[in-house]
Design a protein around this motif. Sequence first.
Motif, short mmCIF file in Angstrom:
data_model
loop_
_atom_site.label_atom_id
_atom_site.label_comp_id
_atom_site.label_asym_id
_atom_site.label_seq_id
_atom_site.Cartn_x
_atom_site.Cartn_y
_atom_site.Cartn_z
N GLY A 14 0.85 -1.20 0.04
CA GLY A 14 0.11 -0.06 -0.13
C GLY A 14 0.76 1.26 -0.06
O GLY A 14 0.38 2.26 0.21
N THR A 15 2.19 1.16 -0.40
CA THR A 15 3.01 2.58 -0.14
C THR A 15 2.97 3.51 -1.61
O THR A 15 3.13 4.30 -1.76
N VAL A 16 2.35 2.50 -2.58
CA VAL A 16 1.89 3.06 -3.81
C VAL A 16 0.55 2.63 -4.22
O VAL A 16 0.24 1.40 -4.11
N GLU A 17 -0.06 3.56 -4.91
CA GLU A 17 -1.49 3.15 -5.65
C GLU A 17 -1.36 3.66 -7.20
O GLU A 17 -0.85 4.82 -7.42
N LEU A 18 -1.74 2.62 -7.98
CA LEU A 18 -1.64 2.90 -9.17
C LEU A 18 -3.01 3.46 -9.95
O LEU A 18 -3.86 2.27 -9.42
N TYR A 19 -3.07 4.17 -10.83
CA TYR A 19 -4.46 4.63 -11.20
C TYR A 19 -4.19 4.89 -12.81
O TYR A 19 -3.16 5.12 -13.17
N PHE A 20 -5.35 4.30 -13.66
CA PHE A 20 -5.28 4.47 -15.05
C PHE A 20 -5.51 5.89 -15.44
O PHE A 20 -6.56 6.35 -14.76
N VAL A 21 -5.00 6.41 -16.34
CA VAL A 21 -5.33 7.78 -16.66
C VAL A 21 -5.21 7.62 -18.27
O VAL A 21 -4.45 7.18 -18.93
N GLY A 22 -6.47 8.23 -19.04
CA GLY A 22 -6.67 8.10 -20.06
C GLY A 22 -5.72 9.08 -21.09
O GLY A 22 -5.20 9.94 -20.60
N ILE A 23 -5.66 8.87 -22.37
CA ILE A 23 -4.63 9.49 -23.04
C ILE A 23 -4.91 11.22 -23.24
O ILE A 23 -4.22 11.97 -23.40
N GLU A 24 -6.27 11.53 -23.04
CA GLU A 24 -6.93 12.82 -23.08
C GLU A 24 -6.30 13.53 -21.84
O GLU A 24 -6.16 14.72 -22.03
N TYR A 25 -5.77 12.94 -20.91
CA TYR A 25 -5.56 13.53 -19.54
C TYR A 25 -3.89 13.65 -19.31
O TYR A 25 -3.43 13.72 -18.06
N GLN A 26 -3.29 12.98 -20.35
CA GLN A 26 -1.74 12.80 -20.30
C GLN A 26 -0.96 14.44 -20.37
O GLN A 26 -0.84 14.79 -21.12
N LEU A 27 -0.87 14.59 -19.15
CA LEU A 27 -0.16 16.10 -19.01
C LEU A 27 1.32 16.11 -19.70
O LEU A 27 1.74 17.06 -19.99
N ALA A 28 2.04 14.89 -19.54
CA ALA A 28 3.24 14.82 -20.11
C ALA A 28 3.33 15.01 -21.65
O ALA A 28 4.42 15.59 -22.13
N ASP A 29 2.39 15.05 -22.24
CA ASP A 29 2.29 15.15 -23.56
C ASP A 29 2.56 16.56 -24.05
O ASP A 29 3.39 16.98 -25.09
N LEU A 30 2.31 17.35 -23.27
CA LEU A 30 2.70 18.88 -23.18
C LEU A 30 4.27 19.06 -23.44
O LEU A 30 4.62 20.03 -24.13
#
Length: 125
Positions: free
Chosen positions: A74-90
């Motif tokens: 429980g030290t890390v939680e992984l969540y899915f994020v869709g391509i439309e919200y990928q801030l790194a694309d910036l």
Amino acid sequence: MSTVDVEYVSLSACYAQVIWMRTELLDYGYKYNRISMYYDSKSVIAISCNPVQHSKTKHIDIRYHFIKEHVENGTVELYFVGIEYQLADLFTKSLPKERFEYLVHRIGKRCMTPTQLESLTKSSS
């Protein structure tokens, strides 16, 4: 290696850096018990959340599987994020103007034209 394998190794390497940053922040008095990480591959998240070693992932070097322990603890939680919200694309892709402005707004910044910047400079002086 398949794409999922490469992305799994990448996620583990990223989490190793996050652990290092977490220990550095502890020196300054910031304590993070649970770290949320967002990823765009449901397959990689599924591999990371499954503590059982499968034959399809046995060829991945053992040092990358430590993330499974951290997910289980429980030290890390992984969540899915869709391509439309990928801030790194910036920062990693050339984008159309509308998409660029949307992502700039999502990270809490403003996108200004040179004329707007000039008028702000004049009004502040």
